[in-house]
Design a protein around this motif. Structure first.
Motif, short mmCIF file in Angstrom:
data_model
loop_
_atom_site.label_atom_id
_atom_site.label_comp_id
_atom_site.label_asym_id
_atom_site.label_seq_id
_atom_site.Cartn_x
_atom_site.Cartn_y
_atom_site.Cartn_z
N PRO A 143 0.81 -1.24 0.00
CA PRO A 143 0.00 0.00 0.00
C PRO A 143 0.84 1.28 0.00
N HIS A 144 2.13 1.17 0.30
CA HIS A 144 2.99 2.36 0.43
C HIS A 144 4.02 2.45 -0.70
N ILE A 145 3.82 1.70 -1.78
CA ILE A 145 4.81 1.65 -2.85
C ILE A 145 5.21 3.04 -3.35
N ARG A 146 4.24 3.92 -3.46
CA ARG A 146 4.53 5.25 -4.04
C ARG A 146 5.13 6.21 -3.02
N LEU A 204 13.09 1.58 -3.81
CA LEU A 204 12.09 0.66 -4.35
C LEU A 204 12.73 -0.30 -5.35
N VAL A 205 13.66 0.21 -6.16
CA VAL A 205 14.38 -0.65 -7.11
C VAL A 205 15.19 -1.70 -6.36
N LEU A 206 15.90 -1.28 -5.32
CA LEU A 206 16.72 -2.22 -4.55
C LEU A 206 15.84 -3.26 -3.86
N LEU A 207 14.69 -2.84 -3.36
CA LEU A 207 13.75 -3.78 -2.73
C LEU A 207 13.26 -4.80 -3.74
N ALA A 208 12.84 -4.33 -4.91
CA ALA A 208 12.32 -5.24 -5.93
C ALA A 208 13.39 -6.22 -6.40
N TYR A 209 14.64 -5.74 -6.52
CA TYR A 209 15.71 -6.64 -6.95
C TYR A 209 15.97 -7.72 -5.90
N PRO A 263 6.23 -9.52 -6.97
CA PRO A 263 4.89 -8.97 -6.73
C PRO A 263 4.45 -8.10 -7.91
N GLU A 264 3.32 -8.43 -8.49
CA GLU A 264 2.93 -7.78 -9.74
C GLU A 264 2.75 -6.27 -9.58
N GLU A 265 2.13 -5.84 -8.48
CA GLU A 265 1.90 -4.39 -8.31
C GLU A 265 3.22 -3.64 -8.21
N LEU A 266 4.20 -4.24 -7.54
CA LEU A 266 5.52 -3.62 -7.41
C LEU A 266 6.21 -3.53 -8.77
N ILE A 267 6.18 -4.62 -9.52
CA ILE A 267 6.85 -4.65 -10.83
C ILE A 267 6.20 -3.65 -11.79
N ARG A 268 4.89 -3.61 -11.80
CA ARG A 268 4.22 -2.69 -12.73
C ARG A 268 4.48 -1.23 -12.35
N ASN A 308 15.21 -5.68 -14.60
CA ASN A 308 14.61 -5.73 -15.93
C ASN A 308 14.86 -7.10 -16.58
N ARG A 309 16.09 -7.57 -16.47
CA ARG A 309 16.43 -8.89 -17.03
C ARG A 309 15.67 -10.01 -16.33
N ALA A 310 15.61 -9.92 -14.99
CA ALA A 310 14.93 -10.97 -14.22
C ALA A 310 13.45 -11.04 -14.57
N VAL A 311 12.80 -9.89 -14.72
CA VAL A 311 11.37 -9.87 -15.03
C VAL A 311 11.13 -10.40 -16.44
N CYS A 312 11.98 -10.00 -17.39
CA CYS A 312 11.83 -10.48 -18.77
C CYS A 312 11.95 -12.00 -18.86
N LEU A 313 12.88 -12.55 -18.08
CA LEU A 313 13.13 -13.99 -18.15
C LEU A 313 12.15 -14.80 -17.32
N ALA A 314 11.87 -14.34 -16.10
CA ALA A 314 11.05 -15.13 -15.18
C ALA A 314 9.56 -14.84 -15.29
N CYS A 315 9.20 -13.63 -15.74
CA CYS A 315 7.78 -13.24 -15.78
C CYS A 315 7.42 -12.64 -17.14
N PRO A 316 7.55 -13.39 -18.22
CA PRO A 316 7.22 -12.83 -19.53
C PRO A 316 5.77 -12.38 -19.63
N GLU A 317 4.90 -12.95 -18.77
CA GLU A 317 3.49 -12.57 -18.82
C GLU A 317 3.25 -11.11 -18.43
N PHE A 318 4.22 -10.50 -17.73
CA PHE A 318 4.10 -9.07 -17.39
C PHE A 318 4.35 -8.17 -18.60
#
Length: 619
Positions: free
Chosen positions: A378-381, A388-393, A402-407, A441-451
């Motif tokens: 709820p506090h992403i923004r 936030l980038v370091l957290l997501a990595y 987490p989809e909301e974080l990635i988007r 970016n690389r991790a999301v492209c490879l692991a979550c192509p559906e995003f």
């Protein structure tokens, strides 16, 4: 020049200007603030009444709040974006003429540390004014040395040293004054401070008065003070030319005394919060070699004292040590999960970090990931963009997306905010954040192509590749040669192969459906000089890949050095597993060669190494 000025601090103001600040109500309200919002509230309600002393106090406190946090967890961008921060900037620029010498330099230092750009008119005006006053500051100091206290002399010395003030005779005077203070002091913090500053001045060897004083107060020193003294001794050892020829007993004895007192302090400690406070800024070889193991014993002894308030600090310490300690991490996970609503959303990063970095997987860890994701979502923004980038990595390393974080991160709006913030970050944090964004970016492209997140780091990676002509270790050269022998020739193996999405594989080979090696039709794009320097042919940046015949497989062979494992352990770290997952997604069978296997006694002959590679690859 501007960054030299930052070393002059509030101590000098007290020295040169004996008058005290008026203790008015606004100043008193500022001085009791415990967070940025409280400071801004006072500023906003008293804009028309703020004096130069009020502005100086407010700016100094804003920097102090940031300084108390680890660099990765600072929220400078949020502070700078607050409307009342602009108020402080305008007031500061209008009141430069009213600032005394040291207030000017203190405030300049605070603004620079809060990432106000050097080209900003406020900074430029303050820098110009400060340089005009520095010579006068130094001359006044010389006239008043006889009235200063030890802490004041030490801080003066440090400030002038960092300013590269050119007056050897004056520094000799300062050194003699500090040694005199040292001989008469019995306060550990004062002795430690004096020793630290003395070690920065050119001195061929350790003064006997220093050894005597350390012996007198060392049993009263806390862990941070012991660590500081060890750094000072290390500097004296490096600067003492006679030390290279024989081991001076005074150095050895002093380090042994520091180690003994550190052990005793840890063994008798009974409050976890106090231990964590002392360990917060402790680092370096002496600590790792002498006290790290005992520190872990102490922390495990105090596991019952882990609570929601200290769990993030303990987690961050475990990440820094690179030591995997399952009992402590399970306790952190259990406590943090139960009391997750009490933990600040931004502290979820520090709490999760050791679980991701050290690749610790357990039922408690899984629950912690879920709890933290629910807590911060709820506090992403509200996060600083780089944090936030370091957290997501860190979550991606643990295979959580987490989809909301990635988007949010890969939205145009966020990337614009991040780009603006990167221009204000220190160089090291700037480069770290850019690299982590690419890796995410690389991790999301490879692991979550559906995003359907696009890969937009091709040019960035090419630039890194061209800049990164590094070196290949002797072990890697040895493996390269032996792979040629095992596979039937050097044309059956390629080194430093660049994959799609820009991983660099140590060695690549191809096997047909019968596990027989296949030759490469193109020569390797890697060239290795006699000194082990690596150079790539330009073609290697074009991701050239030969097609495989039906049933064949591409094998990636990676040598894992000690950095891929937890300290003093064979437990593989998170990033090495992330890399393995990604290479497998790219179609590789991944063969990892741990350093402790390759360098083991069992593999001490040429034939043993070859047999090891055969079993690993030609299975």
């Amino acid at each position: 020049m501007m960054f030299r000025l930052r070393s002059v601090n509030t101590c000098l103001r007290r020295l040169l200007h004996g008058g005290t600040l008026n203790r008015d109500q606004i100043l008193e309200r500022l001085q009791v603030c415990s967070a940025e919002d409280q400071v801004f509230d006072v500023v906003g309600k008293n804009k028309a009444k703020l004096t130069v002393e009020h502005v100086s106090c407010a700016v100094g406190m804003l920097w102090q709040f940031q300084k108390e946090r680890p660099e990765l967890l600072r929220t400078v961008d949020l502070t700078k974006s607050h409307p009342q921060f602009l108020t402080l900037r305008v007031l500061a620029e209008n009141k430069i003429a009213l600032m005394d010498d040291l207030m000017l330099v203190d405030m300049l230092y605070a603004f620079l540390r809060l990432n106000i750009e050097a080209i900003d008119t406020l900074v430029q005006q303050m820098v110009s004014e400060a340089w005009l006053r520095i010579d006068r500051i130094a001359s006044i100091i010389q006239k008043n040395l006889h009235v200063y206290k030890s802490v004041e002399v030490a801080r003066i010395t440090q400030a002038l040293f960092l300013l590269q003030y050119q007056n050897p005779e004056f520094f000799t005077t300062l050194r003699n004054i500090m040694i005199n203070f040292l001989q008469h002091s019995f306060y550990p913090s004062e002795v430690t401070m004096l020793i630290r500053v003395l070690s920065t001045l050119s001195s061929p060897r350790l003064d006997e008065s220093v050894v005597s004083k350390v012996d007198a107060v060392v049993t009263q020193c806390n862990l941070s003070e012991l660590n500081t003294i060890s750094f000072a001794v290390a500097k004296w050892i490096r600067n003492d030319p006679s030390y290279r020829h024989n081991t001076h007993s005074k150095y050895v004895r002093l380090l042994q005394t520091l180690s003994r007192c550190g052990h005793e302090r840890l063994q008798t400690a009974d409050r976890l919060d106090f231990v964590l406070e002392e360990l917060k800024y402790v680092s370096g070889e002496w600590f790792e070699e002498m006290l790290l193991e005992e520190s872990m014993v102490t922390l495990k002894r105090m596991m019952a004292q882990i609570n929601w308030a200290n769990a993030p600090d303990l987690a961050f310490f475990l990440t820094r040590t690179n030591l995997l300690c399952p009992p402590l991490m399970d306790r952190i996970a259990s406590v943090a999960t139960e009391y997750i609503d009490k933990i600040h959303y931004s502290a979820t990063y520090a709490t999760l970090l050791p679980f991701s970095v050290l690749n610790y997987d357990s039922a408690q860890a899984d629950e912690l990931y879920d709890a933290c994701i629910q807590r911060f979502t709820p506090h992403i923004r509200s996060f600083d963009p780089h944090l936030l980038v370091l957290l997501a990595y860190s979550l991606a390393v643990a295979d959580h997306f987490p989809e909301e974080l990635i988007r949010e991160i890969f939205s145009i709006d966020f990337l614009g905010k991040l780009d603006s913030q990167l221009e204000t970050l220190p160089d090291a944090l700037n480069m770290r954040t850019r690299l982590r964004l690419m890796e995410l970016n690389r991790a999301v492209c490879l692991a979550c192509p559906e995003f359907q997140v696009p890969w937009f780091h091709e040019r960035y990676c090419q630039q890194l590749q061209r800049k990164g002509n590094g070196s290949i270790s002797p072990v890697q050269q040895q493996i390269h040669k032996m792979l040629g022998e095992v596979l039937g020739g050097i044309n059956f193996v390629q080194a430093a192969v660049i994959t799609p999405y820009f991983y660099t594989v140590d060695f690549e080979c191809k096997l047909d459906k019968h596990l027989q090696p296949l030759p490469y039709t193109e020569p390797s794009t890697l060239q290795i000089s006699d000194r082990g320097k690596v150079h790539w042919d330009p073609r290697s940046l074009e991701n050239m890949r030969e097609e495989l015949p039906p049933g064949a497989q591409r094998v990636a062979v990676d040598f894992l050095d000690s950095k891929s494992f937890c300290k003093n352990s064979h437990h593989i770290k998170g990033e090495a597993l992330l890399r393995k997952r990604h290479l497998e997604i790219l179609g590789y069978r991944v063969v990892q060669i741990p350093h402790f296997e390759w360098n083991s006694m069992e593999l001490s002959t040429h034939n043993a190494w070859k047999e090891y590679l055969k079993k690993k690859i030609l299975r």
